[in-house]
Scaffold this active site. Structure first.
Site, PDB file in Angstrom:
ATOM      1  N   GLY A   1      -2.011  -1.100   7.498  1.00  0.00           N
ATOM      2  CA  GLY A   1      -3.077  -2.093   7.390  1.00  0.00           C
ATOM      3  C   GLY A   1      -4.285  -1.471   6.715  1.00  0.00           C
TER       4      GLY A   1
ATOM      5  CD  GLU B   1       6.376  -3.680   0.496  1.00  0.00           C
ATOM      6  OE1 GLU B   1       6.261  -4.344  -0.548  1.00  0.00           O
ATOM      7  OE2 GLU B   1       5.418  -3.148   1.081  1.00  0.00           O
TER       8      GLU B   1
ATOM      9  CE  LYS C   1       5.301   5.762   7.022  1.00  0.00           C
ATOM     10  NZ  LYS C   1       5.495   4.429   7.624  1.00  0.00           N
TER      11      LYS C   1
ATOM     12  N   GLY D   1       4.346 -10.793   6.237  1.00  0.00           N
ATOM     13  CA  GLY D   1       3.778  -9.780   5.331  1.00  0.00           C
ATOM     14  C   GLY D   1       3.985  -8.359   5.826  1.00  0.00           C
TER      15      GLY D   1
ATOM     16  CE  LYS E   1       6.032   5.441   2.643  1.00  0.00           C
ATOM     17  NZ  LYS E   1       5.043   4.415   2.857  1.00  0.00           N
TER      18      LYS E   1
END
Ligand code: NAP
Ligand code: HSE
Length: 431
Positions: A304, A192, A207, A189, A107
């Site tokens: 994911g 970050e 985005k 998770g 991105k």
């Protein structure tokens, strides 16, 4: 000339790269039946050859030398899942210079340098596909490029950051304060170790720059996207918002009217009956209004390994189908319009404002006076809680549509009134 094997160079074998490297051999038969040729991963670029990987790949495929992938004349398509601005941008430039089609999930590169890469690709007769760069597996780039191409897009509103939507869902549904919800998102998770890009709204702003550029066929650089994060929200705001019939979401909003675009990311009160208010946890959603189609909503997993690989492999298939049949591709121009982006202080919105004030006669009149002087019309005022010991009360004010600059000026003036103990919070309202 038809081809029976299409060769792929994979840059990166992390979360997404491992997903791609797993799916391509796993689905080899069905994918080759779809395109009429076999897909072969020829080389994979990594940083560290000794790093343990979640999948087994033949060691001779791995290399730490970018030239071994980018300059290999047998490779047709480069898949870039390295991430970050550099060296990913240089890798993509070099791949295109060498006449290779590219697929990227990046991105930052696409928001900042997409127009340049596409222009270079047009010169070289190759294409740049980037479905995975916004919303992982959620289909939206191809939708804007192809499926809604006949529409004039009036606006799009999106939840395009899973980490923040997870945090906001926990605050709203379970009354968990921001710091604890963030710590949970990190443990799970989603966030970050350094969550700044997500919680400050920068990830969503990159985005949105990509989506708005496609929607309005004009280059909207990420610097033109206003962004605010979620760090000043409190559980109290969620409670009051819900009582008033709203959820609070980090919305990415792009709008175009009379030749001027708006592009902004910030927390927003969203009416509970709207579908975006129902998007929970790490899920993403993008709602688009076009002049022909009306409103359409896309909802799904925005990140994911497998959802993101789904988008990447779809882009690879699109390119491979044409390569296999010898059909040339032309990378479309990103934007033919040259829209101005309205600065945030000129944007109009409704506002939720929470104030801690002295609880005595005449206070409301002073506060209403400040709004009146700035031409801001009050829609409702609710006194939420009186703190008898401190002789203060909490007011929740909803305004009609007002100009951002006027609201900020009014808030500054309210902050100077002796009867206002604290500006608790202010949040724009999506209407
Ligand atoms: P990641 O797990 O950090 O993987 C990055 C990979 O690139 C690693 O294999 C790393 O090699 C390699 N790499 C990094 N710098 C390199 C360099 N200078 N030279 C050679 N190799 C290098 O990242 P990711 O989560 O897969 O994300 C990749 C891209 O997909 C990013 O642009 C991200 O924004 C985008 N994306 C990710 C998701 C997601 O769910 N993760 C969703 C949508 C989009 P080593 O393994 O040897 O360190
Ligand atoms: N950090 C992003 C999110 C995922 O939380 O949604 C990658 O774009």
């Amino acid at each position: 000339m038809t081809r029976d094997t299409i060769r792929i160079g994979l840059l990166g074998l992390g979360t997404v790269g491992s997903g791609v490297a797993r799916i391509l051999p796993q689905k080899a038969d069905s994918l080759s039946a779809t395109i009429g040729a076999r897909l072969k991963v020829e080389r994979i670029l990594v940083r560290d050859l000794r790093k343990p990987r979640p999948i087994e790949v033949p060691s001779e495929l791995l290399t730490t030398d970018p030239a071994a992938v980018l300059d290999d004349p047998s490779i047709d398509i480069i898949v870039e899942v390295v991430g970050g601005e550099q060296p990913a941008l240089d890798f993509l430039r070099r791949a295109i210079e060498n006449g290779k089609h590219v697929v990227t999930a990046n991105k930052v590169v696409m928001a900042r340098h997409g127009a340049e890469l596409m222009a270079l690709a047009r010169q070289k007769g190759v294409d740049v596909l980037y479905e995975a760069s916004v919303g992982g597996g959620l289909p939206i780039i191809a939708v804007l490029k192809h499926d809604l191409a006949a529409n004039e897009i009036r606006w799009l509103k999106a939840i395009i950051n899973g980490t923040t939507n997870y945090i906001l869902t926990r605050m709203d549904r379970d009354g968990v304060e921001y710091a604890q919800a963030l710590a949970e998102a990190q443990q799970l998770g989603y966030a970050e170790p350094d969550p700044a890009d997500d919680v400050e709204g920068r990830d969503a702003a990159f985005k949105l720059a990509i989506l708005a550029s496609l929607a309005f066929r004009s280059r909207i650089p990420p610097e033109a996207v206003y962004h605010e994060g979620i760090t000043r929200l409190t559980v109290r705001d969620f409670r009051y918002a819900r009582e008033l019939g709203y959820a609070i979401k980090l919305l990415a909003i792009a709008r175009c009217s009379n030749g001027i675009a708006e592009a902004r990311v910030h927390p927003c009160l969203v009416p509970l009956h709207r579908m975006l208010a129902q998007v929970r946890g790490v899920f993403y959603a993008v709602e688009v209004e076009g002049d022909l189609v009306g409103r359409v909503l896309f909802y799904g997993q925005g990140a994911g390994a497998l959802p993101t690989s789904s988008a990447i492999v779809a882009d690879v298939l699109e390119l491979a189908r044409d390569i296999a049949r010898g059909v040339p591709r032309e990378c479309p121009e990103l934007g033919l319009n040259h829209l101005e982006v309205r600065p945030i202080h000129e944007v109009q919105s409704r506002y939720y404002i929470r104030l801690e004030v002295a609880d005595r006669p005449g206070v409301l009149a002073q506060i209403a006076g400040v709004f009146g002087q700035h031409y801001i019309s009050i829609a409702s005022v609710i006194q939420k809680e009186a703190h008898e010991d401190a002789l203060t009360a909490e007011l929740v004010i909803m305004t009609h549509r007002a100009n951002e600059a006027a609201v900020q000026a009014a808030l500054r003036e309210l902050g100077r009134l002796p009867v206002v103990r604290e500006i608790g919070n202010w949040i724009r309202v999506d209407d």
